[in-house]
Scaffold this motif. Sequence first.
Motif, PDB file in Angstrom:
ATOM      1  N   LEU A   9      -5.481  12.780  -0.015  1.00  0.00           N
ATOM      2  CA  LEU A   9      -5.441  13.545   1.224  1.00  0.00           C
ATOM      3  C   LEU A   9      -5.732  12.644   2.407  1.00  0.00           C
ATOM      4  CD1 LEU A   9      -5.309  16.189   2.807  1.00  0.00           C
ATOM      5  CD2 LEU A   9      -7.731  16.551   2.266  1.00  0.00           C
ATOM      6  N   CYS A  10      -6.658  11.729   2.272  1.00  0.00           N
ATOM      7  CA  CYS A  10      -6.995  10.836   3.374  1.00  0.00           C
ATOM      8  C   CYS A  10      -5.815   9.971   3.765  1.00  0.00           C
ATOM      9  CB  CYS A  10      -8.176   9.939   2.987  1.00  0.00           C
ATOM     10  SG  CYS A  10      -9.756  10.822   2.902  1.00  0.00           S
ATOM     11  N   LEU A  11      -5.019   9.566   2.770  1.00  0.00           N
ATOM     12  CA  LEU A  11      -3.856   8.743   3.080  1.00  0.00           C
ATOM     13  C   LEU A  11      -2.891   9.470   3.995  1.00  0.00           C
ATOM     14  CD1 LEU A  11      -3.122   7.074  -0.360  1.00  0.00           C
ATOM     15  CD2 LEU A  11      -3.816   5.939   1.747  1.00  0.00           C
ATOM     16  N   CYS A  12      -2.827  10.799   3.871  1.00  0.00           N
ATOM     17  CA  CYS A  12      -1.923  11.576   4.718  1.00  0.00           C
ATOM     18  C   CYS A  12      -2.394  11.589   6.165  1.00  0.00           C
ATOM     19  CB  CYS A  12      -1.812  13.010   4.203  1.00  0.00           C
ATOM     20  SG  CYS A  12      -1.134  13.107   2.530  1.00  0.00           S
ATOM     21  N   SER A 142      -3.395   4.466  -5.435  1.00  0.00           N
ATOM     22  CA  SER A 142      -2.960   5.712  -4.796  1.00  0.00           C
ATOM     23  C   SER A 142      -1.456   5.855  -4.988  1.00  0.00           C
ATOM     24  CB  SER A 142      -3.307   5.702  -3.306  1.00  0.00           C
ATOM     25  OG  SER A 142      -2.333   4.976  -2.568  1.00  0.00           O
ATOM     26  N   PRO A 143      -0.907   7.056  -4.834  1.00  0.00           N
ATOM     27  CA  PRO A 143       0.535   7.251  -5.006  1.00  0.00           C
ATOM     28  C   PRO A 143       1.376   6.439  -4.029  1.00  0.00           C
ATOM     29  CG  PRO A 143      -0.625   9.360  -5.039  1.00  0.00           C
ATOM     30  CD  PRO A 143      -1.622   8.332  -4.625  1.00  0.00           C
ATOM     31  N   LYS A 144       0.802   6.083  -2.868  1.00  0.00           N
ATOM     32  CA  LYS A 144       1.563   5.353  -1.857  1.00  0.00           C
ATOM     33  C   LYS A 144       1.443   3.846  -2.005  1.00  0.00           C
ATOM     34  CE  LYS A 144       1.675   8.825   1.794  1.00  0.00           C
ATOM     35  NZ  LYS A 144       1.425   9.092   3.227  1.00  0.00           N
ATOM     36  N   GLY A 145       0.577   3.384  -2.911  1.00  0.00           N
ATOM     37  CA  GLY A 145       0.382   1.953  -3.082  1.00  0.00           C
ATOM     38  C   GLY A 145      -1.088   1.616  -3.175  1.00  0.00           C
ATOM     39  N   ASP A 146      -1.383   0.390  -3.527  1.00  0.00           N
ATOM     40  CA  ASP A 146      -2.763  -0.038  -3.692  1.00  0.00           C
ATOM     41  C   ASP A 146      -3.492  -0.070  -2.345  1.00  0.00           C
ATOM     42  OD1 ASP A 146      -2.304  -0.350  -6.359  1.00  0.00           O
ATOM     43  OD2 ASP A 146      -1.961  -2.520  -6.243  1.00  0.00           O
ATOM     44  N   ILE A 147      -4.786   0.226  -2.391  1.00  0.00           N
ATOM     45  CA  ILE A 147      -5.661   0.070  -1.238  1.00  0.00           C
ATOM     46  C   ILE A 147      -6.711  -0.969  -1.616  1.00  0.00           C
ATOM     47  CG2 ILE A 147      -7.288   1.184   0.331  1.00  0.00           C
ATOM     48  CD1 ILE A 147      -5.902   3.822  -0.208  1.00  0.00           C
ATOM     49  N   VAL A 170       1.995  -0.917   2.068  1.00  0.00           N
ATOM     50  CA  VAL A 170       3.075  -0.059   2.573  1.00  0.00           C
ATOM     51  C   VAL A 170       4.374  -0.853   2.557  1.00  0.00           C
ATOM     52  CG1 VAL A 170       1.636   1.388   4.065  1.00  0.00           C
ATOM     53  CG2 VAL A 170       2.562  -0.755   4.953  1.00  0.00           C
ATOM     54  N   PRO A 171       5.522  -0.177   2.382  1.00  0.00           N
ATOM     55  CA  PRO A 171       6.799  -0.883   2.492  1.00  0.00           C
ATOM     56  C   PRO A 171       7.080  -1.227   3.943  1.00  0.00           C
ATOM     57  CG  PRO A 171       7.161   1.463   2.215  1.00  0.00           C
ATOM     58  CD  PRO A 171       5.680   1.238   2.041  1.00  0.00           C
ATOM     59  N   LEU A 172       7.768  -2.325   4.167  1.00  0.00           N
ATOM     60  CA  LEU A 172       8.104  -2.750   5.519  1.00  0.00           C
ATOM     61  C   LEU A 172       9.200  -1.878   6.102  1.00  0.00           C
ATOM     62  CD1 LEU A 172       8.052  -4.713   7.932  1.00  0.00           C
ATOM     63  CD2 LEU A 172       9.738  -6.098   6.706  1.00  0.00           C
ATOM     64  N   GLN A 173       8.989  -1.409   7.342  1.00  0.00           N
ATOM     65  CA  GLN A 173      10.069  -0.788   8.107  1.00  0.00           C
ATOM     66  C   GLN A 173      10.818  -1.921   8.807  1.00  0.00           C
ATOM     67  OE1 GLN A 173       7.053   1.934  10.112  1.00  0.00           O
ATOM     68  NE2 GLN A 173       8.906   3.168  10.204  1.00  0.00           N
TER      69      GLN A 173
END
Length: 487
Positions: A9-12, A142-147, A170-173
């Motif tokens: 939730l915090c990642l959001c 985390s589901p979005k990647g390592d912290i 995070v993936p690069l934009q």
Amino acid sequence: MIIRTLAVLCLCLITLWASANQTDHPLISRYPGAEIKDWRYTEYERVELPSGPVGEEGRLDVDSLVGNFTGITYEIEGVSTLKVFENYRKALQNVGSTMVSVCRLAECGDKDHGLLDLASGVLGYVGNYFNKPYYIRAKLDSPKGDIQIGLFIGGFDGDVQVQQIVVEEVPLQNGLIDVNDGYIKDPVESAPPIDQRTSREKAQDHPMIARFPGASLSRARNIEYEKIALPVSRLGSEGVAPVELNFTGDIHQYTYEVEGVSTLKVYQNYLRAAKNLGFSVKFSCERRACGGEQESIELAERLAVDHDVENFYRKPYYFVATRDTAQGRIAIAVYVGGFEGDAWIQQVIVEEKGAETDLVKVNADILYEKIEQTGKALIYGIYFDIDSATIKPKSDEALQAISDLLGSHPKLNLYVVGHTDDTGDSDYNLTLSSRRAASVVNALKTKYDVDSDRLRPAGVGPYSPVSDNGSDSGRRLNRRVELVRRL
């Protein structure tokens, strides 16, 4: 509890949080009573995060991480480093973090053997806060990647300083910069892309390539038909000449500033944009490959508008790319340097073409002949910086010719009319052309002692072209000053 158990939730909440400075990271709250002394956030940064304990001869293992970077320094009065350390360690364990490494007291080394390197590897200078040290390096899935989390805890006179880093994978934009292939090709073949810039920003930027999102223009300069040498190697040590590519053409220089974005993210987006336009990269360098501190500064100053980059030479990236077009070769050079989580972009675009020396060969006799024949005379030898009404010194020859014309023909009165091309917002160009015409009249009055009653300034912006705005050569002809006979 220091770590919020709902990590997902915090990642959001990261996007919302990143816009609010001087707050705790959504994942980790501060120790009770702690005060923030330093706060930094940078998107997509490369971070070298150390591990402890300190090895032989003070050596540290260091991991190179890339992600959204948050660094916070806290100070806490009247508490021990041990108590702070145990609270952080327990909280990290409670949410299932993996302890990559931990060091306590002497395991963290001393001032001469690893301790200060360990501390500075987190956020930098720690002052006197290196007594009774503890260090935690933790990893949270985390589901979005390592912290990745780094915490250095040091004491001084009964108080504690905590240096905390969070790196979120995070993936690069890498598609953030709009480019206009139609600028190079036939305008009919490709329309300019849609972007979010204001009309003023579009008028300030080069037509071929838009600024990085959120960037503000700090300085800019356009020079028509000039020589420039762009380095395609490290500048090297003193006395060793760098390899250079030499160009002669119209030079467009821009300095942009972007807050809270890493030099890596900006660089990779510019590089991708250049490749999307079909440019061939002739040279590129990243970080240490660009040289030491002095080399980095000198490289940036070669591209900067006023040869000054202040503190923005850290974590440098640089490339030079070229492309052949029907109008001539075009080169783009970009240097990105950082300071305290922000980035400065030094951007140079060179458009090669043959000299149009006939545009500036004016004298009083030629001007009078044109006015007698057509009622007006076109002048291309008065120069201004981009988005500016300040006349450049190299305009003196043309201004002298106008002064001589009026001196030779005392009954001649003139409208001094400013014209622009059709790049950018038309209303803004109309205002700019009026300001430039007024600057010409003022220069003739103050520097050449011309009676201002004989001159009347006016600006018509892009509304009276003499050529097609669809080509660079046409736009060049449309950017002019006209002398029109006034009865």
